[in-house]
Design an enzyme around this catalytic site. Structure first.
Site, mmCIF file in Angstrom:
data_model
loop_
_atom_site.group_PDB
_atom_site.id
_atom_site.type_symbol
_atom_site.label_atom_id
_atom_site.label_comp_id
_atom_site.label_asym_id
_atom_site.label_seq_id
_atom_site.Cartn_x
_atom_site.Cartn_y
_atom_site.Cartn_z
ATOM 1 N N LYS A 238 4.120 -1.860 -3.432
ATOM 2 C CA LYS A 238 3.560 -2.955 -2.639
ATOM 3 C C LYS A 238 4.644 -3.796 -1.999
ATOM 4 O O LYS A 238 4.474 -4.311 -0.898
ATOM 5 C CB LYS A 238 2.661 -3.844 -3.510
ATOM 6 C CG LYS A 238 1.324 -3.215 -3.812
ATOM 7 C CD LYS A 238 0.293 -4.259 -4.216
ATOM 8 C CE LYS A 238 -1.058 -3.611 -4.472
ATOM 9 N NZ LYS A 238 -2.017 -4.515 -5.092
ATOM 10 N N LYS B 138 -3.500 7.733 -2.460
ATOM 11 C CA LYS B 138 -4.806 7.414 -3.062
ATOM 12 C C LYS B 138 -5.673 6.638 -2.070
ATOM 13 O O LYS B 138 -5.147 5.925 -1.198
ATOM 14 C CB LYS B 138 -4.634 6.661 -4.385
ATOM 15 C CG LYS B 138 -4.099 5.282 -4.245
ATOM 16 C CD LYS B 138 -4.229 4.464 -5.530
ATOM 17 C CE LYS B 138 -3.805 3.050 -5.177
ATOM 18 N NZ LYS B 138 -3.975 2.053 -6.144
ATOM 19 N N LYS C 69 -8.012 0.132 -0.586
ATOM 20 C CA LYS C 69 -8.494 -0.917 0.319
ATOM 21 C C LYS C 69 -7.408 -1.376 1.267
ATOM 22 O O LYS C 69 -7.684 -1.886 2.345
ATOM 23 C CB LYS C 69 -8.937 -2.131 -0.494
ATOM 24 C CG LYS C 69 -10.287 -2.013 -1.100
ATOM 25 C CD LYS C 69 -10.587 -3.268 -1.903
ATOM 26 C CE LYS C 69 -11.108 -2.872 -3.257
ATOM 27 N NZ LYS C 69 -11.076 -3.926 -4.247
#
Ligand code: TYM
Length: 333
Positions: free
Chosen positions: A111, A194, A197
């Protein structure tokens, strides 16, 4: 009877990966257990969230969980920020967890990307808050997708270090409940990533409230490879997109990948995609309709979340107060 805890970030709309990897397991585990499910809004704000959108999405995702089968009269359903025990215990865990442990978290590395200097410090200590979420309830069973397993190992390390440092057996061991076959649903645009969102392409995921035309279009456009489908699951190993579509199909039809390939092997993807579209639509139509109905009454959703928070606080407050005493903090007045 076990105490179950799990959480989901109320950002965007939950997708098919969330459903197959976690939510359907949450629903199943309600039976015969004490289950606590949390919309983790404090986790959500570790990256920027528009305040009004966050508030609205917290309500919509609460409606979605109920529409998926979480029964708020049985399970405790609430939003994290309503129960202050999470933040109180997370601070103690910020002082127990080691900088080096957090530096090794792959989700943080992913991230933060290259620009680590610019991410919030909340993103770095995110796993400490996650450990606090679970341990504030002395929950031992945690149903999650595969991407959370490193965080759960860290939660166990934190619990052990706390117990060791304060010479206690206060925090129990946590057991991840990961459903192997659906623990990692992949993006429809790239079978090596994966379903998420935060993917910038909405085409990469099926949101649980997508309408039928959108579902059909996303599956039609889902990435495939040029070869026919194989006749055996072993031959899917090197074909991530085919493996993902067969895996989603198997999960929704409640059959094994081998059975899917018995029917669809040695053919192109066309027929599989058509049948998969029908399966997804059959599964999601009632969920979408019930979500829209429930979300239309935000007062009712707020009442459910408030009632859940009262029940959650009744369990977490005494546990976190005891943790504070063990650390040497004066009792709250
Ligand atoms: P979140 O909001 O990213 O995802 C919620 C749940 O969905 C699972 N999941 C998937 N499973 C299969 N395939 C996918 N593509 C996929 N994407 C997501 C996740 O593994 C998760 O179980 N940190 C957590 C929320 C959290 C939590 C907790 C979980 C906060 N505190 C305490 C358990 C216990 C998260 O961001 O999940």
């Amino acid at each position: 009877m076990a105490r179950i805890f799990s959480g989901i970030q109320p950002t965007g709309i939950a997708h098919l990966g969330n459903y197959l990897g976690a939510i359907q397991n949450w629903v199943a585990l309600q039976e015969g257990n004490e289950s606590i499910y949390c919309l983790v809004d404090l986790h959500a704000i570790t990256v920027w969230q528009d305040p009004e959108a966050l508030r609205a999405q917290t309500r919509t995702n609460a409606a979605l969980l109920i529409a998926c089968g979480i029964d708020p009269d049985h399970s405790i359903l609430f939003h994290q920020s309503a129960v202050h025990a999470h933040a109180r215990l997370a601070w103690i865990f910020n002082c127990v967890a080691r900088f080096g442990w957090l530096s090794r978290m792959t989700q943080f590395k992913d991230k933060a990307g290259k620009d680590r200097e610019a991410v919030s410090t909340g993103l770095f200590v995110y796993p400490n808050l996650m450990a606090a979420d679970i341990l504030a309830y002395h929950a031992t069973e945690v149903p999650v997708g595969d991407d959370q397993s490193q965080h759960l190992e860290l939660a166990n390390d934190i619990a052990q270090k706390f117990n060791h440092d304060y010479r206690t057996e206060f925090f129990p061991a946590i057991h991840p409940r990961i459903m192997n076959s659906t623990a990692r649903i992949m993006s429809l645009r790239d079978g090596t990533k994966k379903m998420s969102k935060s993917d910038t392409s909405d085409q990469s995921r099926i949101n649980l409230t997508d309408d039928n035309d959108t579902i059909a279009q996303k599956i039609r456009r889902a990435k495939t490879d040029p070869a026919d489908l194989p006749d055996h699951p072993e031959k899917l190993e090197t074909r991530p997109e085919a493996r993902n579509l067969v895996g989603i199909f198997a999960a929704l039809a409640n059959v094994s990948p081998a059975e899917v390939l018995r029917e669809h092997g040695n053919q192109g993807f066309g027929h599989l995609k058509e049948r998969l579209t029908e399966l997804v639509i059959t599964k999601l139509t009632p969920i979408r309709e019930e979500t829209l109905r429930l979300a239309g009454d935000s007062t009712h959703i707020d009442q459910i979340l408030q009632a859940g928070a009262v029940r959650a606080a009744a369990i977490a407050n005494p546990i976190v107060a005891q943790a504070e005493r063990l650390v040497g903090l004066l009792p709250a007045a």
